[in-house]
Scaffold this motif. Structure first.
Motif, PDB file in Angstrom:
ATOM      1  N   GLY A 187     -39.729 -88.665 -61.645  1.00  0.00           N
ATOM      2  CA  GLY A 187     -38.264 -88.693 -61.598  1.00  0.00           C
ATOM      3  C   GLY A 187     -37.538 -88.221 -62.833  1.00  0.00           C
ATOM      4  N   GLN A 188     -38.251 -87.840 -63.898  1.00  0.00           N
ATOM      5  CA  GLN A 188     -37.550 -87.347 -65.091  1.00  0.00           C
ATOM      6  C   GLN A 188     -36.978 -85.955 -64.806  1.00  0.00           C
ATOM      7  OE1 GLN A 188     -36.941 -89.037 -67.873  1.00  0.00           O
ATOM      8  NE2 GLN A 188     -35.842 -87.342 -68.806  1.00  0.00           N
ATOM      9  N   ARG A 189     -35.757 -85.713 -65.187  1.00  0.00           N
ATOM     10  CA  ARG A 189     -35.133 -84.414 -64.902  1.00  0.00           C
ATOM     11  C   ARG A 189     -34.632 -83.699 -66.160  1.00  0.00           C
ATOM     12  NH1 ARG A 189     -37.703 -85.093 -61.206  1.00  0.00           N
ATOM     13  NH2 ARG A 189     -37.156 -85.157 -58.985  1.00  0.00           N
ATOM     14  N   ALA A 190     -34.358 -84.431 -67.242  1.00  0.00           N
ATOM     15  CA  ALA A 190     -33.778 -83.817 -68.438  1.00  0.00           C
ATOM     16  C   ALA A 190     -34.833 -83.707 -69.536  1.00  0.00           C
ATOM     17  CB  ALA A 190     -32.592 -84.646 -68.929  1.00  0.00           C
ATOM     18  N   VAL A 241     -36.354 -78.050 -57.417  1.00  0.00           N
ATOM     19  CA  VAL A 241     -36.139 -79.258 -58.230  1.00  0.00           C
ATOM     20  C   VAL A 241     -35.253 -78.858 -59.405  1.00  0.00           C
ATOM     21  CG1 VAL A 241     -37.199 -81.100 -59.578  1.00  0.00           C
ATOM     22  CG2 VAL A 241     -38.391 -80.175 -57.576  1.00  0.00           C
ATOM     23  N   VAL A 283     -41.832 -84.994 -64.333  1.00  0.00           N
ATOM     24  CA  VAL A 283     -40.982 -84.654 -63.180  1.00  0.00           C
ATOM     25  C   VAL A 283     -41.419 -85.453 -61.953  1.00  0.00           C
ATOM     26  CG1 VAL A 283     -40.335 -82.799 -61.570  1.00  0.00           C
ATOM     27  CG2 VAL A 283     -40.394 -82.359 -64.041  1.00  0.00           C
ATOM     28  N   LEU A 313     -33.936 -79.096 -62.765  1.00  0.00           N
ATOM     29  CA  LEU A 313     -34.198 -79.708 -64.066  1.00  0.00           C
ATOM     30  C   LEU A 313     -33.076 -79.302 -65.022  1.00  0.00           C
ATOM     31  CD1 LEU A 313     -38.040 -79.092 -64.396  1.00  0.00           C
ATOM     32  CD2 LEU A 313     -36.832 -81.068 -63.426  1.00  0.00           C
ATOM     33  N   GLU A 314     -32.895 -80.113 -66.052  1.00  0.00           N
ATOM     34  CA  GLU A 314     -31.851 -79.849 -67.040  1.00  0.00           C
ATOM     35  C   GLU A 314     -32.549 -79.666 -68.388  1.00  0.00           C
ATOM     36  OE1 GLU A 314     -28.044 -82.248 -66.788  1.00  0.00           O
ATOM     37  OE2 GLU A 314     -28.898 -82.971 -68.660  1.00  0.00           O
ATOM     38  N   HIS A 351     -42.022 -75.731 -59.294  1.00  0.00           N
ATOM     39  CA  HIS A 351     -41.168 -76.741 -58.648  1.00  0.00           C
ATOM     40  C   HIS A 351     -39.874 -76.128 -58.136  1.00  0.00           C
ATOM     41  CE1 HIS A 351     -43.953 -79.105 -61.008  1.00  0.00           C
ATOM     42  NE2 HIS A 351     -43.538 -80.222 -60.438  1.00  0.00           N
TER      43      HIS A 351
END
Ligand SMILES: *Cc1c(COP(=O)(O)O)cnc(C)c1O
Length: 235
Positions: free
Chosen positions: A50-53, A76, A47, A78-79, A73
């Motif tokens: 920049g990773q979100r999925a 933020v 995260v 997230l998926e 977090h």
């Protein structure tokens, strides 16, 4: 030893190169980081760059991480994608905590997810798992069964049908892999013709074969070891 940050960078470059080679736009492919067996701290490292999925196979383990990351977090977005087998007694956890589920291969499971999706959340985004090569002990509907399941799932108001997940048998060599993934792409194209452009997600390709999957038209690749490193053997 490389860090998760270095690994992610390398996998993003790999996806970009595969897109370029295939004459596809880099933004056409989403990298799903498969964090199964790794802890919330590993997810947090991803995260941070920049990773979100994220993809999870084991439902209770996934829910624990979803709650941990929400606490550590806040704010933020997230998926979270459920990509593992779903037993009936686990549908409520999936419906209440995940954003996507890619491993739906039975109407009964879809109906339970629909009933249990809380009103306050957006519809659960669904990919149907399809088994193109007849791998015998594997989950997934056959391409022949797919149209009826897709039509039934599309009727469920708390689910949104987004596409397919395919996990073909591992094949040695790029061309053999690509040929199998092309069969998934053909099934996907048929589904899109049947259901319309809301069906936009073809999830296929993992650490060992994502290049071939992108060449064949994947819009999402699911990368575990390539991002987080070797998994401990499951006990
Ligand atoms: C574990 C898993 C992945 C990631 O596999 P790697 O080989 O570690 O990249 C992707 N998809 C599914 C369904 C998985 O179970």
């Amino acid at each position: 030893m490389t860090t998760i940050e270095d690994n992610l960078q390398a996998q993003r470059q790999r996806v970009a190169l595969a897109c370029q080679t295939a004459g596809r736009d880099v933004t056409a492919v989403t990298l799903l980081a498969v964090s199964k067996t790794f802890g919330a701290d590993a997810v947090a490292e991803a995260v941070a760059v920049g990773q979100r999925a994220f993809g999870e196979n084991y439902i209770q383990e996934g829910v624990d991480k979803i709650l941990a990351l929400r606490a550590s977090h806040p704010g933020v977005a997230l998926e979270w994608h459920c990509i593992g087998p779903i037993q009936s007694n686990k549908t409520r956890l999936v419906a209440e905590h995940f954003d996507w589920v890619q491993s739906v291969d039975r109407l009964k499971i879809a109906q339970r997810l629909n009933e249990q999706r809380p009103e306050g959340l957006p519809p659960l985004q669904v990919c149907l798992q399809v088994n193109v090569d007849g791998g015998s002990n594997k989950s997934g509907v056959t391409p022949a069964e797919l149209p009826a399941l897709a039509a039934a799932v599309a009727e469920l108001p708390r689910l949104t049908l987004r596409g397919l997940m395919c996990i073909p048998e591992p094949e040695p060599g790029f061309e053999a892999q690509r040929a199998l993934f092309m069969r998934c792409k053909a099934v996907f194209d048929d589904l899109q013709r049947q259901m319309g452009s809301g069906v936009d997600t073809l999830s296929m390709g993992m650490s060992d074969d994502l290049d071939a999957a992108v060449a064949a038209g994947a819009t999402m690749v699911r990368v575990g070891r390539g991002v987080f490193g070797t998994r401990p053997p499951k006990g």
